[in-house]
Design a protein around this motif. Structure first.
Motif, PDB file in Angstrom:
ATOM      1  N   ARG A 100      72.904  35.719  -2.465  1.00 28.50           N
ATOM      2  CA  ARG A 100      71.503  35.573  -2.146  1.00 28.50           C
ATOM      3  C   ARG A 100      71.315  34.403  -1.197  1.00 28.50           C
ATOM      4  NH1 ARG A 100      68.482  36.425  -8.014  1.00 28.50           N
ATOM      5  NH2 ARG A 100      69.162  38.570  -8.340  1.00 28.50           N
ATOM      6  N   PRO A 101      70.689  34.616  -0.038  1.00 28.15           N
ATOM      7  CA  PRO A 101      70.507  33.511   0.892  1.00 28.15           C
ATOM      8  C   PRO A 101      69.567  32.477   0.309  1.00 28.15           C
ATOM      9  CG  PRO A 101      69.259  35.434   1.607  1.00 28.15           C
ATOM     10  CD  PRO A 101      70.101  35.866   0.442  1.00 28.15           C
ATOM     11  N   ALA A 102      69.795  31.223   0.685  1.00 29.76           N
ATOM     12  CA  ALA A 102      68.951  30.154   0.194  1.00 29.76           C
ATOM     13  C   ALA A 102      67.560  30.281   0.776  1.00 29.76           C
ATOM     14  CB  ALA A 102      69.561  28.793   0.576  1.00 29.76           C
ATOM     15  N   THR A 103      66.540  30.062  -0.051  1.00 26.13           N
ATOM     16  CA  THR A 103      65.157  30.132   0.410  1.00 26.13           C
ATOM     17  C   THR A 103      64.752  28.785   0.971  1.00 26.13           C
ATOM     18  OG1 THR A 103      64.676  31.723  -1.330  1.00 26.13           O
ATOM     19  CG2 THR A 103      62.789  30.601  -0.312  1.00 26.13           C
ATOM     20  N   THR A 135      78.909  33.231  -3.759  1.00 27.80           N
ATOM     21  CA  THR A 135      78.313  33.176  -5.082  1.00 27.80           C
ATOM     22  C   THR A 135      77.309  34.305  -5.203  1.00 27.80           C
ATOM     23  OG1 THR A 135      77.090  31.792  -6.664  1.00 27.80           O
ATOM     24  CG2 THR A 135      76.535  31.550  -4.331  1.00 27.80           C
ATOM     25  N   ALA A 136      77.181  34.901  -6.379  1.00 31.49           N
ATOM     26  CA  ALA A 136      76.268  36.028  -6.561  1.00 31.49           C
ATOM     27  C   ALA A 136      75.941  36.191  -8.036  1.00 31.49           C
ATOM     28  CB  ALA A 136      76.880  37.325  -6.025  1.00 31.49           C
ATOM     29  N   THR A 137      74.687  36.544  -8.304  1.00 28.11           N
ATOM     30  CA  THR A 137      74.269  36.859  -9.662  1.00 28.11           C
ATOM     31  C   THR A 137      74.692  38.290  -9.990  1.00 28.11           C
ATOM     32  OG1 THR A 137      72.367  35.367  -9.519  1.00 28.11           O
ATOM     33  CG2 THR A 137      72.315  37.051 -11.240  1.00 28.11           C
ATOM     34  N   LEU A 138      75.350  38.471 -11.128  1.00 29.21           N
ATOM     35  CA  LEU A 138      75.902  39.773 -11.492  1.00 29.21           C
ATOM     36  C   LEU A 138      74.902  40.601 -12.291  1.00 29.21           C
ATOM     37  CD1 LEU A 138      79.514  38.724 -12.576  1.00 29.21           C
ATOM     38  CD2 LEU A 138      78.791  39.685 -10.382  1.00 29.21           C
ATOM     39  N   SER A 139      75.024  41.910 -12.155  1.00 25.94           N
ATOM     40  CA  SER A 139      74.241  42.857 -12.938  1.00 25.94           C
ATOM     41  C   SER A 139      75.201  43.763 -13.698  1.00 25.94           C
ATOM     42  CB  SER A 139      73.338  43.703 -12.030  1.00 25.94           C
ATOM     43  OG  SER A 139      72.443  42.886 -11.302  1.00 25.94           O
ATOM     44  N   VAL A 145      78.403  32.130 -17.379  1.00 23.11           N
ATOM     45  CA  VAL A 145      77.365  32.777 -18.185  1.00 23.11           C
ATOM     46  C   VAL A 145      76.462  31.697 -18.760  1.00 23.11           C
ATOM     47  CG1 VAL A 145      76.889  34.311 -20.123  1.00 23.11           C
ATOM     48  CG2 VAL A 145      78.972  34.632 -18.759  1.00 23.11           C
ATOM     49  N   GLU A 146      75.178  31.774 -18.459  1.00 24.77           N
ATOM     50  CA  GLU A 146      74.199  30.807 -18.969  1.00 24.77           C
ATOM     51  C   GLU A 146      72.945  31.565 -19.386  1.00 24.77           C
ATOM     52  OE1 GLU A 146      73.535  27.911 -15.935  1.00 24.77           O
ATOM     53  OE2 GLU A 146      75.360  26.787 -16.388  1.00 24.77           O
ATOM     54  N   GLY A 147      72.714  31.637 -20.683  1.00 27.88           N
ATOM     55  CA  GLY A 147      71.505  32.276 -21.183  1.00 27.88           C
ATOM     56  C   GLY A 147      71.447  33.752 -20.853  1.00 27.88           C
ATOM     57  N   ASP A 148      70.507  34.114 -19.960  1.00 25.78           N
ATOM     58  CA  ASP A 148      70.292  35.532 -19.646  1.00 25.78           C
ATOM     59  C   ASP A 148      70.857  35.939 -18.302  1.00 25.78           C
ATOM     60  OD1 ASP A 148      68.601  34.117 -18.041  1.00 25.78           O
ATOM     61  OD2 ASP A 148      66.875  35.451 -18.307  1.00 25.78           O
ATOM     62  N   ARG A 149      71.740  35.140 -17.725  1.00 30.15           N
ATOM     63  CA  ARG A 149      72.294  35.500 -16.415  1.00 30.15           C
ATOM     64  C   ARG A 149      73.761  35.102 -16.324  1.00 30.15           C
ATOM     65  NH1 ARG A 149      71.494  31.215 -12.258  1.00 30.15           N
ATOM     66  NH2 ARG A 149      70.970  32.857 -10.774  1.00 30.15           N
ATOM     67  N   ALA A 150      74.473  35.794 -15.428  1.00 27.70           N
ATOM     68  CA  ALA A 150      75.877  35.498 -15.155  1.00 27.70           C
ATOM     69  C   ALA A 150      76.056  35.426 -13.643  1.00 27.70           C
ATOM     70  CB  ALA A 150      76.794  36.564 -15.744  1.00 27.70           C
ATOM     71  N   VAL A 151      76.733  34.389 -13.185  1.00 28.72           N
ATOM     72  CA  VAL A 151      76.933  34.153 -11.759  1.00 28.72           C
ATOM     73  C   VAL A 151      78.419  34.108 -11.449  1.00 28.72           C
ATOM     74  CG1 VAL A 151      76.544  32.557  -9.836  1.00 28.72           C
ATOM     75  CG2 VAL A 151      74.769  32.865 -11.567  1.00 28.72           C
ATOM     76  N   ALA A 152      78.847  34.871 -10.418  1.00 30.82           N
ATOM     77  CA  ALA A 152      80.244  34.872  -9.973  1.00 30.82           C
ATOM     78  C   ALA A 152      80.391  33.951  -8.773  1.00 30.82           C
ATOM     79  CB  ALA A 152      80.686  36.282  -9.617  1.00 30.82           C
ATOM     80  N   ASN A 153      81.425  33.126  -8.783  1.00 26.69           N
ATOM     81  CA  ASN A 153      81.714  32.204  -7.682  1.00 26.69           C
ATOM     82  C   ASN A 153      83.173  32.350  -7.269  1.00 26.69           C
ATOM     83  OD1 ASN A 153      79.102  30.743  -7.892  1.00 26.69           O
ATOM     84  ND2 ASN A 153      79.945  30.024  -9.837  1.00 26.69           N
ATOM     85  N   ASP A 154      83.414  32.557  -5.976  1.00 25.50           N
ATOM     86  CA  ASP A 154      84.787  32.536  -5.481  1.00 25.50           C
ATOM     87  C   ASP A 154      85.269  31.091  -5.460  1.00 25.50           C
ATOM     88  OD1 ASP A 154      87.012  34.144  -3.988  1.00 25.50           O
ATOM     89  OD2 ASP A 154      86.707  32.338  -2.797  1.00 25.50           O
ATOM     90  N   LEU A 155      86.532  30.856  -5.828  1.00 33.21           N
ATOM     91  CA  LEU A 155      87.073  29.503  -5.931  1.00 33.21           C
ATOM     92  C   LEU A 155      87.961  29.158  -4.740  1.00 33.21           C
ATOM     93  CD1 LEU A 155      87.915  29.458  -9.756  1.00 33.21           C
ATOM     94  CD2 LEU A 155      85.906  28.515  -8.598  1.00 33.21           C
ATOM     95  N   GLY A 156      87.570  29.631  -3.551  1.00 33.91           N
ATOM     96  CA  GLY A 156      88.363  29.353  -2.357  1.00 33.91           C
ATOM     97  C   GLY A 156      89.654  30.130  -2.334  1.00 33.91           C
TER      98      GLY A 156
END
Length: 290
Positions: free
Chosen positions: A157-160, A266-270, A241-252
């Motif tokens: 998701r691009p930064a706002t 980085t991306a929020t997973l569904s 994983v934090e609460g109601d969301r999970a975020v994937a991050n590439d580690l280089g």
């Protein structure tokens, strides 16, 4: 190429040529493993400081006899030879522009005991990576031919952009109005915080993710979830994983992590998303916690 290198290459040509024709010796897997390592060394090219790229797609051409003899072991042999290339790349600090693949092909001009290795570089989508003239190497990911481009539909998701708040304006005092007495009404109860139970499925095996950081990679000493694939880095990506969301991050990672066919940072997973690391698929699933 030094004198010893030329001598070794010449000796290899003799063994794979005249001797094979004379004695009709069969091709053995250990020979192919050595040939792949040498091919990776021959195609290695420094493209930037601390970054050396080499071929990631290898085709082993065999005679009819050897091809028929090895066909029954092809699936297992391809996997083992991919591992050979991956281990050699780790030892030599080589990088790839896409996952490592090894294939077998039939060559009519080869006799029993003879083989030929043809290599190239391919991105994850199967397209060839350019080999610019007078450079002797391959385009790195960050140059004109990236593995994938970013788009609004990608997992990232691009930064706002932030907006500068306007100074508060003074407003006229509100007119006096009569309001119903609500002091006796109880305040509505706050909605309970939602939380999820997340899991991943790798090679048909489902494992639960814990709240917090979950690391995926090839090294059992530095990753929570081990992916046995030569195209996977020691620490490849993580799912937080934090609460109601999970975020994937590439580690280089060397070869990147793909989501919906696109490289992610980085991306929020569904629920139902599939992450691709090397040639390994990581299926993400979630449900509301009880």
């Amino acid at each position: 190429m030094g004198l010893l290198d030329r001598f070794e290459k010449g000796l290899e040509n003799v063994v794979n040529g005249a001797f094979a024709k004379a004695f009709r010796s069969q091709v053995e897997p250990v020979e192919l493993a050595g040939a792949l390592r040498r091919e990776a060394d021959n195609k290695a090219a420094v493209v930037s400081r601390g970054r050396t790229l080499t071929a990631n797609h290898y085709v082993i051409e065999l005679s009819q006899t050897d091809h028929d003899r090895l066909s029954g072991l092809e699936s297992e042999l391809r996997s083992d030879l991919r591992q050979v290339v991956g281990d050699h790349a780790v030892e030599q600090a080589y990088s790839f522009v896409g996952p490592v693949s090894v294939e077998f092909a039939l060559a009519d001009d080869l006799d029993t005991g003879m083989y030929r290795v043809v290599s190239s570089t391919q991105r994850p989508d199967g397209s060839p990576a350019a080999q610019p003239a007078n450079r002797g190497g391959y385009d790195p990911i960050s140059r004109a031919n990236p593995i994938v481009g970013e788009s609004p539909n990608s997992g990232s998701r691009p930064a706002t952009p932030r907006r500068t708040p306007e100074p508060a304006r003074s407003a006229p005092p509100p007119a006096a109005t009569s309001r119903p007495n609500t002091a006796s009404r109880p305040a509505p109860a706050p909605a309970p915080a939602r939380s999820i139970e997340a899991s991943v499925t790798i090679d048909g095996r489902t494992q639960m993710l814990r709240q917090g950081t979950n690391t995926f990679g090839r090294s059992s000493s530095s990753s929570d979830f081990v992916i046995d694939d030569p195209g996977v880095s020691r620490r490849h990506f993580e799912i937080v994983v934090e609460g109601d969301r999970a975020v994937a991050n590439d580690l280089g990672s060397t070869n990147g992590t793909l989501l919906h066919g696109r490289k992610l940072t980085t991306a929020t997973l569904s629920d139902g998303d599939v992450l691709l690391a090397g040639e390994a698929e990581v299926h993400y699933n979630e449900r509301d916690a009880q």
